[in-house]
Write an enzyme that holds these catalytic residues in place. Structure first.
Site, mmCIF file in Angstrom:
data_model
loop_
_atom_site.group_PDB
_atom_site.id
_atom_site.type_symbol
_atom_site.label_atom_id
_atom_site.label_comp_id
_atom_site.label_asym_id
_atom_site.label_seq_id
_atom_site.Cartn_x
_atom_site.Cartn_y
_atom_site.Cartn_z
ATOM 1 N N ASN A 75 0.820 -1.212 0.000
ATOM 2 C CA ASN A 75 0.000 0.000 0.000
ATOM 3 C C ASN A 75 0.848 1.255 0.000
ATOM 4 O O ASN A 75 1.913 1.309 0.607
ATOM 5 C CB ASN A 75 -0.971 -0.002 1.192
ATOM 6 N N PHE A 97 -1.562 8.449 3.994
ATOM 7 C CA PHE A 97 -2.315 9.150 5.043
ATOM 8 C C PHE A 97 -3.564 9.832 4.478
ATOM 9 O O PHE A 97 -3.862 10.987 4.812
ATOM 10 C CB PHE A 97 -1.452 10.196 5.745
ATOM 11 N N SER A 122 5.760 5.568 8.553
ATOM 12 C CA SER A 122 5.123 5.178 7.300
ATOM 13 C C SER A 122 6.045 5.522 6.137
ATOM 14 O O SER A 122 6.653 6.605 6.112
ATOM 15 C CB SER A 122 3.790 5.907 7.120
ATOM 16 N N ASN A 142 5.000 6.134 3.167
ATOM 17 C CA ASN A 142 4.171 6.710 2.112
ATOM 18 C C ASN A 142 4.010 8.219 2.171
ATOM 19 O O ASN A 142 3.245 8.790 1.396
ATOM 20 C CB ASN A 142 2.794 6.037 2.126
ATOM 21 N N THR A 143 4.697 8.865 3.101
ATOM 22 C CA THR A 143 4.746 10.322 3.153
ATOM 23 C C THR A 143 6.205 10.731 2.989
ATOM 24 O O THR A 143 7.041 10.349 3.813
ATOM 25 C CB THR A 143 4.196 10.860 4.488
ATOM 26 N N LYS A 178 5.754 4.544 17.059
ATOM 27 C CA LYS A 178 5.695 3.404 16.136
ATOM 28 C C LYS A 178 6.886 3.483 15.201
ATOM 29 O O LYS A 178 7.134 4.518 14.577
ATOM 30 C CB LYS A 178 4.385 3.423 15.337
ATOM 31 N N ASN A 201 5.872 -0.935 11.581
ATOM 32 C CA ASN A 201 5.074 -0.463 10.455
ATOM 33 C C ASN A 201 5.346 -1.362 9.244
ATOM 34 O O ASN A 201 5.971 -2.415 9.380
ATOM 35 C CB ASN A 201 5.442 0.995 10.144
ATOM 36 N N TYR A 256 -4.007 -6.564 11.072
ATOM 37 C CA TYR A 256 -4.729 -5.822 10.046
ATOM 38 C C TYR A 256 -4.737 -6.600 8.732
ATOM 39 O O TYR A 256 -5.738 -7.213 8.351
ATOM 40 C CB TYR A 256 -4.127 -4.421 9.872
#
Length: 356
Positions: A119, A123, A184, A186-187, A217, A246, A317
């Site tokens: 993914n 955010f 994360s 993704n940022t 985290k 993560n 998850y």
């Protein structure tokens, strides 16, 4: 096989785009929360409540140790439905100060042959004001909720603290704990904040604003000693605990990434990488702080392995996508069996057993 079995439903869902399937699942959970008889029936069927599993942290009771990891309920819309899936707690977010659309689609991919997810959501969420409205509706809902917070994509790295300050102030009277998400992939630039200077600054900021427990985290792609050092820094600066890990950007774990250098991988591919890092952190920090393990947990045996390595709580998850809603019940019931097999009368006796 029953038509209503999850494996049958999964075949239908997997014909849909992953984000569309996620939206449909969310609509189902909303329907559950608006139908108390259904909510009660599902909770009775899936929620495992046993004194052997019950724990108390920061004045909250966790009736079982398996929680929903951040990323599914980005806007706090499904909190009421979570016990119906069997979760002992939930973590909402990641939420940013301002609403943002996230990265360009497609940004969510199933790695079916690997039982994993890739993914690059970025955010995507409706912002802190919307999340607050969701939390304000939970007047009599007695259930542990964590809030995962992150900076907006457009916020420069040198102004990141301002975003986290906004979020600490917004949620200081809501939720049971806060999670600082700087891990994360993704940022852009977010993982660069995983450094000693920023960690000291952000926990000093948190202490000035809120009395809530604040967790850090971390990413699974750090060198082990660097991760341990960073966790020590966080705990010494006031962190209530560590959540590891993560998603990973180690694309060598699969022969078939949907896109290289795009997004993080979770699910079965992450299991061993996440466990190795968590085990090292557990060895270094067990008894000094609360540890939560997440990443590729797909069975009672895997959850129990994390517990013995030092996890007081675990989160699931991605594996829920592949194994369905019975997974949480199976994990909790399996943990009880494993505890009894090892001669323990309570989960606290097994936590950190590898280091006792």
């Amino acid at each position: 096989m029953s038509f209503f079995s999850y494996q049958t439903l999964k075949k239908l869902l997997f014909k849909l785009d992953p984000e569309t399937a996620h939206t449909l699942a969310g609509l189902g959970l909303k329907a559950v929360s608006y139908c108390p008889p259904l909510q009660k029936y599902l909770t009775k069927h899936y929620f495992v409540e046993d004194p052997v599993l019950e724990q108390s942290f920061f004045c909250r009771t966790f009736k079982n140790p398996v929680g929903l990891g951040a990323g599914f309920d980005k806007n706090g819309q499904y909190i009421i439905a979570m016990p119906a899936l069997g979760f002992g707690f939930t973590e909402i977010g990641t939420v940013t100060p301002k609403p943002q659309p996230g990265n360009v689609k497609p940004r969510l991919f199933r790695l079916i042959e690997d039982n994993s997810i890739q993914n690059a959501m970025g955010f995507n969420n409706k912002g802190s004001h919307y999340m607050l409205q969701q939390l304000k509706r939970l007047y009599f809902f007695d259930y542990p909720v964590g809030i995962n917070i992150g900076k907006n994509k457009i916020t420069p790295e040198n102004e990141a603290l301002n975003d986290y300050e906004t979020l600490f102030k917004a949620f200081k009277n809501y939720g049971d704990y806060i999670v600082i998400n700087i891990s994360s992939p993704n940022t852009p630039g977010l993982r660069d904040l995983q450094n000693e200077h920023f960690i000291k600054a952000i926990f000093a900021l948190a202490k000035r604003i809120t009395d809530q427990p604040v967790f850090l985290k971390i990413a699974p792609d750090m060198e082990i000693q660097d991760a341990i050092d960073l966790c020590h820094t966080a705990v010494n600066a006031g962190a209530a605990g560590i959540i590891a890990t993560n998603t990973t950007i180690d694309y060598s774990l699969t022969d078939s990434p949907r896109k290289k250098d795009f997004g993080g991988i979770s699910g079965a591919l992450l299991t061993e990488k996440s466990y190795r890092l968590f085990k090292a952190i557990g060895k270094a920090l067990y008894g000094k702080t609360i540890l939560i393990s997440v990443g590729g947990i797909d069975s009672a045996e895997e959850a129990y392995r994390r517990i013995k390595a030092g996890a007081s709580l675990v989160q699931v998850y991605s594996m829920l996508v592949y194994k369905g809603p019975t997974l949480i019940k199976e994990i909790n019931e399996g943990i009880i069996v494993l505890l009894k097999k090892d001669g323990y009368t309570h989960i606290s006796e097994a936590i950190g057993a590898d280091w006792k």
